[in-house]
Structures are given as C-alpha cells and as structure tokens.
Design a protein around this motif. Structure first.
Motif, PDB file in Angstrom:
ATOM      1  N   UNK A 101      -9.145   6.624  -0.915  1.00 58.44           N
ATOM      2  CA  UNK A 101      -8.894   5.231  -0.559  1.00 58.44           C
ATOM      3  C   UNK A 101      -7.583   4.776  -1.155  1.00 58.44           C
ATOM      4  N   UNK A 102      -7.063   3.674  -0.659  1.00 56.98           N
ATOM      5  CA  UNK A 102      -5.807   3.143  -1.179  1.00 56.98           C
ATOM      6  C   UNK A 102      -6.003   2.605  -2.590  1.00 56.98           C
ATOM      7  N   UNK A 103      -4.893   2.412  -3.293  1.00 58.05           N
ATOM      8  CA  UNK A 103      -4.963   1.772  -4.609  1.00 58.05           C
ATOM      9  C   UNK A 103      -5.597   0.393  -4.466  1.00 58.05           C
ATOM     10  N   UNK A 104      -6.608   0.113  -5.280  1.00 59.55           N
ATOM     11  CA  UNK A 104      -7.287  -1.169  -5.205  1.00 59.55           C
ATOM     12  C   UNK A 104      -8.508  -1.166  -4.301  1.00 59.55           C
ATOM     13  N   UNK A 105      -8.858  -0.007  -3.751  1.00 60.10           N
ATOM     14  CA  UNK A 105     -10.024   0.064  -2.863  1.00 60.10           C
ATOM     15  C   UNK A 105     -11.331   0.173  -3.630  1.00 60.10           C
ATOM     16  N   UNK A 106     -11.246   0.422  -4.938  1.00 59.88           N
ATOM     17  CA  UNK A 106     -12.452   0.495  -5.766  1.00 59.88           C
ATOM     18  C   UNK A 106     -12.884   1.901  -6.108  1.00 59.88           C
ATOM     19  N   UNK A 107     -11.991   2.862  -5.954  1.00 59.27           N
ATOM     20  CA  UNK A 107     -12.359   4.271  -6.193  1.00 59.27           C
ATOM     21  C   UNK A 107     -12.898   4.501  -7.600  1.00 59.27           C
ATOM     22  N   UNK A 108     -12.163   4.030  -8.598  1.00 53.47           N
ATOM     23  CA  UNK A 108     -12.565   4.286  -9.987  1.00 53.47           C
ATOM     24  C   UNK A 108     -13.954   3.723 -10.282  1.00 53.47           C
ATOM     25  N   UNK A 109     -14.225   2.513  -9.788  1.00 49.92           N
ATOM     26  CA  UNK A 109     -15.534   1.883  -9.999  1.00 49.92           C
ATOM     27  C   UNK A 109     -16.638   2.686  -9.321  1.00 49.92           C
ATOM     28  N   UNK A 110     -16.405   3.085  -8.078  1.00 46.79           N
ATOM     29  CA  UNK A 110     -17.423   3.810  -7.316  1.00 46.79           C
ATOM     30  C   UNK A 110     -17.668   5.187  -7.928  1.00 46.79           C
TER      31      UNK A 110
END
Length: 288
Positions: A101-110
C-alpha cells in the motif's frame, strides 16, 4: 549549445529525484547516457526494474561502479547475508503474507495487529543489514536505487524460506513496491501511459520467494494524507511526489495491482483498523 545541454541534464536529474549533494561523480555521466537514450527512443526502457538476482548483480558489477565505496560495501554485505546455494522450501508449513500500500495506507498498523492475531513473524525491506547504506542509495538515480532495494528483497526472501517452517510470516512491502514505483517513475519521465496489463514488466521474478497472498491496502487520498501527517516520521521525495502528483500516484497504485504470477487481494483501508483487520483475516484464514 553546451549551456543548453547541461541545463537539460540538470532538469532531467531533478525530475528523476537525484540529490546533487551525494550523487557519485562517476554515476553522473552514466545516468545522463541512460536518460538521453530513453529520450531518443521515445519510450520507457524500464532499466530500473530487475527480474532476477543475476541482473541486479551484473548491474552492480559493471565498470561504472568500480571503486564506488558504497556499492562495494553493499555487495560485501549481500555476500555475507545471502546463501546462493540455498534451495527454496519444497513445501511451506505456514503462509507467507505481504502487506502492500502507499505511504499512509496503514500498513504498519495492520502488520502489527495481524502479527498478534495469527502469531506471526514480521519482516520488512530493506533488511536491517542494509539500512546503514539506505540514505546514500536513496539519493542515487532510479536504477541504482531500485537495484539496492532489489538486493534487499532477495536477502529477506531467503529469510522467509526458513521462517515459514515455524510460523506464518508477514512482510511490510516487497517486490510490488520496488517494481511499482520504478514503473511509475519511468512512464512519468517519458510522459507515457503504463504498459498493458499483460506486459512482462509486471511479471514476478522467477528466482524470488513468492508470497502466498498479497494484501493491498487501498485508501483514499484524504485518509492517506491524514494518516501520513499523523505519523510524524519521514517526508521523502517519493512521499512528497505521492501528495503532489495525482497521475503518478494513480500509476503507482495501478502498477501494484498489475503485478502477475502472484495472488493479490485489495482491502478497503478507509475504515477503522478493526474492520480492516477483519477483512484481512477473512482472506488469510484459509491459508493458516
């Protein structure tokens, strides 16, 4: 004539994201040659997309990099952290999941929440062993920068092959990101459309560990900018470009989705994290 010649080159290098403070002198002439070749041919050559480990190593072992300290160090670290004789796992006991996903899409959280839900190991690219060189390579031409990230993909891919025998593995970005940003960069520079969906440029490398599933977090630009601003971490040239250039951003997303020979599911990431996690779990549970 030479003033005009130099002016055009400086303009092109700015477009390509070069940073003149750190760009190695020997690479300037070579980068100029690649750019003018593309201009003469009138179409993207996708020189910054690598479909095999051999192509990446051949690129870095070319004469243009002789005695370039950072490249020599990169190849030394790679040799210490990658076993070229290792064989892929014949049968995985657990799935390998990539979150894109793009930066800010929530990858780290998910990724963090999924790790807890399914008791997984998490990895990201570039690997820790290459992080000391990241800032230097981020300031180089696109083909040099992407080659650096490609080597990182192969190191981490080999780590995955071992880890999936013990537990599920979740990766924060992988080859999709490396390829998608490179493709979007090259069509932007030549003012071309993306290649057709069946173009081999989107083909997953045969010698790179393949995920069992890729979860692409699709998010509106409104939500993406809100989340990215709230992170208070980095604001790279790519992140600035995502915010400023609508067409480039759309091409990055579309190039992610066009990668073939690997399974991808698009996840609606505009919702609260618990809703996003629920959809992700629905997708990956049959693989567990």
């Amino acid at each position: 004539m030479w003033i005009c010649f130099l002016s055009c080159f400086i303009t092109l290098t700015c477009i390509c994201g070069f940073n003149w403070r750190y760009l190695h002198p020997r690479l300037i002439a070579d980068s100029f040659s690649r750019i003018t070749t593309k201009m003469a041919e009138g179409m993207p050559q996708f020189s910054s997309i690598y479909h095999s480990l051999e192509s990446v190593l051949n690129f870095f072992k070319s004469t243009q990099f002789c005695q370039v300290e950072q490249v020599e160090k990169l190849l030394h670290i790679f040799k210490e952290n990658y076993n070229e004789d290792a064989q892929p796992t014949s049968q995985r006991l657990h799935p390998f999941i990539v979150v894109e996903g793009l930066d800010g899409s929530g990858k780290s959280t998910i990724v963090k929440k999924l790790k807890s839900k399914i008791n997984a190991e998490t990895l990201s690219t570039p690997p820790g062993c290459l992080m000391e060189l990241r800032s230097w390579f981020d300031d180089q031409a696109s083909d040099v920068r992407r080659a650096y990230y490609s080597l990182g993909n192969y190191i981490v891919g080999q780590q995955v092959e071992s880890l999936v025998q013990a537990c599920p593995v979740i990766m924060d970005r992988f080859w999709h990101s490396t390829a998608a940003y490179a493709i979007a960069d090259e069509v932007k520079d030549m003012e071309q459309d993306l290649p057709p969906v069946d173009d081999s440029v989107y083909k997953w490398p045969d010698d790179l560990t393949k995920p069992d599933i890729v979860l692409f977090l699709n998010v509106s630009e409104y939500h993406r900018l809100q989340r990215h601003a709230g992170r208070n971490t980095t604001n790279t040239l790519e992140e600035q470009e995502l915010a400023a250039n609508t067409l480039w951003r759309k091409n990055v997303v579309e190039a992610h989705k066009r990668v073939w020979n690997v399974s991808m599911e698009v996840v609606n990431a505009n919702r609260y994290p618990n809703k996003v996690i629920a959809q992700c779990l629905e997708i990956i549970t049959p693989l567990l």
